[in-house]
Design an enzyme around this catalytic site. Structure first.
Site, mmCIF file in Angstrom:
data_model
loop_
_atom_site.group_PDB
_atom_site.id
_atom_site.type_symbol
_atom_site.label_atom_id
_atom_site.label_comp_id
_atom_site.label_asym_id
_atom_site.label_seq_id
_atom_site.Cartn_x
_atom_site.Cartn_y
_atom_site.Cartn_z
ATOM 1 N N LYS A 24 -12.260 -146.485 87.037
ATOM 2 C CA LYS A 24 -12.178 -147.536 88.712
ATOM 3 C C LYS A 24 -11.984 -148.706 88.798
ATOM 4 O O LYS A 24 -11.564 -149.280 89.640
ATOM 5 C CB LYS A 24 -14.158 -147.785 88.816
ATOM 6 C CG LYS A 24 -14.763 -148.141 89.872
ATOM 7 C CD LYS A 24 -16.086 -148.038 90.379
ATOM 8 C CE LYS A 24 -16.124 -146.150 90.573
ATOM 9 N NZ LYS A 24 -18.056 -146.653 90.611
ATOM 10 N N ARG A 94 -20.991 -152.322 89.376
ATOM 11 C CA ARG A 94 -20.857 -150.598 88.953
ATOM 12 C C ARG A 94 -20.007 -150.676 87.620
ATOM 13 O O ARG A 94 -19.128 -151.227 87.397
ATOM 14 C CB ARG A 94 -20.134 -150.341 90.303
ATOM 15 C CG ARG A 94 -20.246 -150.121 91.472
ATOM 16 C CD ARG A 94 -19.292 -150.265 92.051
ATOM 17 N NE ARG A 94 -19.274 -150.948 93.276
ATOM 18 C CZ ARG A 94 -19.746 -150.527 94.508
ATOM 19 N NH1 ARG A 94 -19.792 -149.038 95.593
ATOM 20 N NH2 ARG A 94 -19.566 -150.750 95.829
ATOM 21 N N GLY A 103 -23.042 -139.680 89.916
ATOM 22 C CA GLY A 103 -23.461 -140.019 89.500
ATOM 23 C C GLY A 103 -24.637 -140.282 88.185
ATOM 24 O O GLY A 103 -25.622 -140.223 88.054
ATOM 25 N N MET A 105 -23.922 -142.834 86.298
ATOM 26 C CA MET A 105 -23.646 -144.075 86.272
ATOM 27 C C MET A 105 -25.060 -144.772 86.929
ATOM 28 O O MET A 105 -24.449 -144.188 88.113
ATOM 29 C CB MET A 105 -22.600 -144.770 85.394
ATOM 30 C CG MET A 105 -21.949 -143.960 84.477
ATOM 31 S SD MET A 105 -22.855 -144.892 82.720
ATOM 32 C CE MET A 105 -22.419 -144.623 81.380
ATOM 33 N N ARG A 338 -10.049 -143.276 93.891
ATOM 34 C CA ARG A 338 -9.657 -142.521 92.273
ATOM 35 C C ARG A 338 -8.808 -140.789 93.098
ATOM 36 O O ARG A 338 -9.051 -140.243 93.858
ATOM 37 C CB ARG A 338 -10.362 -142.206 91.877
ATOM 38 C CG ARG A 338 -11.910 -141.519 92.436
ATOM 39 C CD ARG A 338 -13.337 -141.525 91.630
ATOM 40 N NE ARG A 338 -13.979 -140.473 92.438
ATOM 41 C CZ ARG A 338 -15.201 -140.820 92.207
ATOM 42 N NH1 ARG A 338 -15.887 -141.490 91.594
ATOM 43 N NH2 ARG A 338 -16.367 -140.040 93.334
ATOM 44 N N HIS A 456 -24.832 -135.854 95.897
ATOM 45 C CA HIS A 456 -24.323 -135.877 94.315
ATOM 46 C C HIS A 456 -24.402 -134.103 93.945
ATOM 47 O O HIS A 456 -23.911 -133.495 93.503
ATOM 48 C CB HIS A 456 -26.184 -135.825 93.971
ATOM 49 C CG HIS A 456 -25.893 -136.021 92.627
ATOM 50 N ND1 HIS A 456 -26.930 -134.446 91.474
ATOM 51 C CD2 HIS A 456 -25.426 -135.934 91.416
ATOM 52 C CE1 HIS A 456 -26.331 -134.256 90.603
ATOM 53 N NE2 HIS A 456 -25.885 -135.860 89.952
ATOM 54 N N SER A 765 -3.844 -111.665 63.787
ATOM 55 C CA SER A 765 -4.210 -111.896 64.817
ATOM 56 C C SER A 765 -5.732 -113.008 64.413
ATOM 57 O O SER A 765 -6.396 -112.462 63.542
ATOM 58 C CB SER A 765 -4.642 -111.112 65.397
ATOM 59 O OG SER A 765 -5.723 -111.470 66.879
ATOM 60 N N CYS A 832 -7.369 -114.221 68.860
ATOM 61 C CA CYS A 832 -8.191 -113.058 70.160
ATOM 62 C C CYS A 832 -9.735 -113.795 69.672
ATOM 63 O O CYS A 832 -10.658 -112.948 70.129
ATOM 64 C CB CYS A 832 -7.752 -111.751 69.481
ATOM 65 S SG CYS A 832 -8.383 -111.307 67.575
ATOM 66 N N TYR A 852 1.056 -116.067 70.864
ATOM 67 C CA TYR A 852 -0.019 -115.536 71.859
ATOM 68 C C TYR A 852 -1.512 -116.041 71.314
ATOM 69 O O TYR A 852 -1.920 -115.633 70.741
ATOM 70 C CB TYR A 852 0.804 -113.889 72.530
ATOM 71 C CG TYR A 852 -0.057 -113.406 71.244
ATOM 72 C CD1 TYR A 852 -1.513 -112.796 71.120
ATOM 73 C CD2 TYR A 852 0.031 -112.396 70.083
ATOM 74 C CE1 TYR A 852 -2.129 -112.027 70.730
ATOM 75 C CE2 TYR A 852 -0.543 -111.609 69.495
ATOM 76 C CZ TYR A 852 -1.761 -111.559 69.672
ATOM 77 O OH TYR A 852 -2.304 -110.912 68.411
#
Ligand code: PEP
Ligand code: MG
Length: 877
Positions: A24, A94, A103, A105, A338, A456, A765, A832, A852
């Site tokens: 912010k 804030r 919500g 803070m 934002r 909210h 794996s 896996c 993979y």
């Protein structure tokens, strides 16, 4: 020595300083420097917050001095003075962490008001009602947020007065009422705190800043951080900003808006505002806000300017913006911008549209979508036929898409408790608040009676990908007695309802759901990801159905087929039990011969679903007693079938009991004790491969995987069984095909001796479920019970069974990969364990060079995207 700087004026910062100024603060600074109208202010840095904790929850004197200095700058810019009896400055306080935590803070408005300044404000604005309205809001917010008093006590006073006057809204209260409200509020404060409401604005400010710092560690913030992987040591910044007032009459107002629709991604301004209101009113849902487009008629000049700036911000940040604004007597101010939270569907559409509008590149687009949210697109919708016969009983706002059916519960605690015992739950609340977070996470869907699209409930549900219908005023709810009434019918705790988050409809019964269809944006976006990524994505699937589902989600093979799952099917379990309970090899072979055709049939189905894609089939893994009958009546039936006495069978069953089955007679140990099981499975795998190769004219190359290896000789013993069996099948069928025998690396000893294991294993794996369990030494089935305590005490930040523990388990993986390659340079490496579908773990796999990842079908698209993001961030050949 140059003093460390802990406070920055908005004019001193920019959007790159997010870590220091919070999201912010950094954006307020950026907007200030872009020339956008932002009320003057400053940011106390996240470092000041960390220092506050390091210093034993004290704000350092030097930081206090810096704050006072920065305050002077606001005074100069606004020509007002803090606490002045001529022209008092009021500020908002804030919080603002590096990433937005909706919500979590708390915000304090109108700080600086006291019994004197309220009168001055009344005089200066010639609006006594406005002044007392601001003061009563401030006292309530300060008492709740800073001092921890219960805000319901304050709301009760307001309700009492409104009831007495027979009016509906706060705006219906006149100045005399509000003066009385202020008195009553101060009384509540004094009674609870045993002190008068603080009159010194500087004292108010320091208490407020301290409260923001300490709210970083309130339980809701901790839960939110854990759910969103936000480290506990980041801290929050605090933004102090001159107040502008949206509650100064009919040319004032306040609102929130998104540059594009956060539910659908449609490129159209989307938001809400309220005339004559302060910020909290829009999100609190007490009055129903107006859609932003109405502002065009109500205050056209402000609307034009607003749209202009909104467009400018979107192009500047190259992303959809979520903005807060206030209009004070016809003058527009931006209070925040934002990157907006959005549904997965909207994220995809926005990312693709921004590329097509030439605002961002494909790589930038791929980085914009959270891989863990993609599966929300793949979740069920209502079954059309079932839906057709259902009539909705109420309609609210379509706050977060998807379909949900479940039993209703009226508190977050009840929702969580019933979810934990396996129920599908819908949380019904008047409105949600941050305290409800755990209940919301446990719910299939959320229904609120109050609140708009930016309430909210709406914001949080969208973030979580949970279906939500908000602001459903048709319903009259009694949270205390746990029921709601709609259209004359009462719905009690435990009754079924269904929600449609796309339309806002509420149905008074359970409605069946079906698998979703995937939009054209999805395919386009995923194709970009596939072009970039270097890691393959396979799936963990044990049935042809799951395999086909995974292929439709883009799986490129099966990384783990757990053969034991096939044993549990009703018509098979008897043969499996016979096999386990047979006392001689002969009898065991006989039982196995009954299972062989069934196993073969399974593998044929899987090969057919996968075509030439690689399929890794794992030999039997779990301890045998898992398959045994537990109830006496089941033992009785089986004994009859096996032609032995109940007692004898019961004895055999108990003899198979193990104190620690996870570390007992399981995995390759079963094949060592009973080679005939491995022989049967190998025969089924190879015969199935030969048959499908022949019949479908494809080249199937089976990968046979040995579980739970810890020692080379163990691997060699089992591999020899497999190879001999394969050769026998080849001879019998007079045909040969290519195949591989590899192993799972899931025991630390296997990782440590991976160079030796690789002499026999043709692929590895990583079974990181067991590897995590064995490395930490805690059970994957029981750890959940005590891990919460570890998070609370900040010993662990996250669940190591969900995200790979890179420092411990990860090092074993890295080491085993290196050692394996040393022995066998082209060894195929995959993962896996559950971690194979989790983005941060996938990134880790990319960095250590795995070929993979393999994960459950619904996580496949997310894994494809995560692998692409890893390649963009850390290119690998
Ligand atoms: C593992 O241990 O990571 C694994 C994939 O095997 P399972 O979960 O079947 O033990
Ligand atoms: Mg395992």
């Amino acid at each position: 020595m140059v003093k460390h700087k802990y406070v920055y004026l908005f004019s001193e910062g920019n959007s790159k300083m997010r870590e220091l100024l919070g999201g912010k603060g950094a954006n307020l600074a950026e907007m200030t420097n872009m020339g956008i109208p932002v009320p003057a202010g400053f940011t106390v840095t996240t470092e000041a917050c960390t220092k506050y904790y390091d210093d034993g929850k004290k704000v350092d004197e030097n930081i206090v001095d810096e704050i006072i200095q920065a305050l002077k700058d606001i005074e100069n810019k606004t020509n007002k003075k803090f606490g002045s009896e001529e022209n008092p400055l009021l500020v908002s306080v804030r919080s603002g962490a590096r990433v937005s935590m909706p919500g979590m803070m708390d915000t304090i408005l109108n700080l600086g008001l006291n019994d004197n300044t309220v009168k001055v404000l009344a005089k200066l604005t010639k609006n006594e009602r406005f002044a007392y309205d601001s003061y009563r809001r401030f006292i309530q917010m300060f008492s709740d947020v800073v001092m921890g008093l219960d805000k319901r006590d304050f709301e009760d006073v307001l309700d009492e007065i409104k009831e007495k006057k027979d009016v509906k809204y706060d705006t219906d209260l006149d100045c005399t009422d509000l003066i009385y409200v202020v008195k009553r509020f101060k009384d509540i404060y004094k009674k609870a705190i045993k002190e008068d409401f603080p009159q010194d604005p500087k004292k108010q400010l320091l208490l407020a800043i301290t409260a923001v710092f300490s709210s970083w560690n309130n339980p809701r913030a901790i839960v939110y951080r854990r759910l969103n992987d936000i480290p506990g040591d980041w801290g929050t910044a605090v933004n102090v900003q001159a107040m502008v007032f949206g509650n100064m009459g009919d040319t004032s107002g306040t609102g929130v808006a998104f540059t594009r629709n956060p539910s659908t991604g449609e490129n159209q301004i989307f938001g809400e505002y309220l005339i004559n209101a302060q910020g909290e009113d829009v999100v609190a849902g007490i009055r129903t806000p107006q859609p932003i487009t109405k502002l065009q008629k109500e205050l056209p000049e402000c609307y034009e300017q607003f749209i202009d700036i909104a467009n400018k911000l979107e192009i500047h940040y190259k992303d959809m913006q979520d903005m807060e604004f206030t209009i004070e007597q016809g003058k527009l101010y931006f209070l925040q911008t934002r990157n907006g939270k959005r549904t997965a569907a909207a994220a995809l559409k926005i990312a693709v549209d921004l590329v097509e509008e030439e605002i961002i590149t494909k790589e930038e687009a791929l980085l914009k979508v959270d891989p863990s949210k993609l599966d929300t697109l793949l979740h069920p919708k209502f079954d059309e036929d079932d839906l057709e016969s259902a009539t909705s009983v109420a309609r609210g706002l379509p706050a977060s898409p998807g379909a949900a059916s479940g039993k209703i519960y009226f508190t977050a605690e009840d929702a969580k408790a019933h979810h934990d015992i396996g129920e599908k739950v819908i949380l019904v609340r008047l409105e949600t608040s941050p305290e409800d977070i755990e209940g919301m996470v446990s719910s299939e869907g959320i229904l609120t009676v109050r609140g708009g699209m930016t309430s909210h409930a709406a914001v949080v549900a969208r973030g979580m990908g949970t279906c939500c219908v908000a602001g459903c005023g048709d319903i009259s709810i009694n949270e205390k007695e746990r029921y709601f009434i709609v259209k004359g019918k009462t719905y009690k705790e435990g009754d079924y309802i269904s929600l449609d988050g796309n339309t806002g409809s509420v149905y008074g019964r359970l409605i069946k759901t079906v698998a979703p269809e995937i939009s054209g944006y999805f395919a386009k976006f995923m194709a970009w990801a596939d072009k970039i990524r270097v890691m393959k994505v396979r799936t963990n699937a044990d049935t042809p159905r799951d395999a086909a589902q995974a292929v439709s989600f883009g799986a490129e093979g099966i990384g783990l087929c757990r053969t034991e799952h096939m044993f549990f099917q009703e018509e098979r379990i008897t043969a499996v039990r016979e096999m386990i309970l047979s006392k001689t090899e002969d009898k065991r072979r006989k039982a196995l011969s009954k299972i062989l055709p069934m196993q073969k049939e399974d593998f044929i189905g899987i090969y057919e679903a996968m075509g030439e894609r690689p399929v890794t089939i794992r030999l039997l893994d779990p301890p045998l007693h898992e398959f045994l009958p537990k109830k006496d009546e089941d033992i009785e039936i089986l004994a009859k079938e096996m032609n032995i006495s109940f007692e004898e069978l019961k004895d055999t069953v108990s003899s198979l009991h193990e104190f620690n089955p996870m570390m007992g007679h399981r995995g390759c140990r079963l094949a060592v004790s009973y080679p005939e099981i491995a022989e049967m499975q190998t025969t089924a795998i190879i015969e199935a491969a030969i048959e499908v190769s022949k019949n479908n004219n494809v080249k199937i190359k089976p990968e046979i995987m040995v579980p739970l290896i810890g020692e080379l000789k163990e691997m060699k013993y089992v591999k020899d069984i497999v190879v001999n069996t394969v050769n026998k099948v080849f001879k019998d069928k007079d045909i040969e095909l290519e195949y591989q025998v590899g192993t799972m690396i899931e025991i630390p000893r296997a990782a440590i001796t991976a160079d030796e294991v690789a002499k026999e294993a043709e692929f590895f794996s990583f079974g990181t479920n067991d590897l995590t369990q064995m490395t930490f030494g805690f059970s994957r089935d029981d750890a959940g019970k005590f891990l919460t305590c570890y998070y609370d005490k900040k010993i662990y930040d996250f669940d190591p069974f969900q995200r790979i523990d890179q420092n411990g388990v990860g090092r074993l993986v890295e080491m085993a990969a290196e050692l394996g390659r040393k022995t066998r340079p082209n060894i195929k490496l995959g993962i896996c364990g559950e971690h194979g579908g989790e983005p941060s773990s996938i990134d880790f796999c990319h960095k250590v060079g795995l070929d993979y990842v393999s994960c459950s079908p619904y996580r496949v698209p997310g894994a494809r995207l995560a692998a692409a993001q890893s390649q963009i961030n850390n290119p690998r050949k």
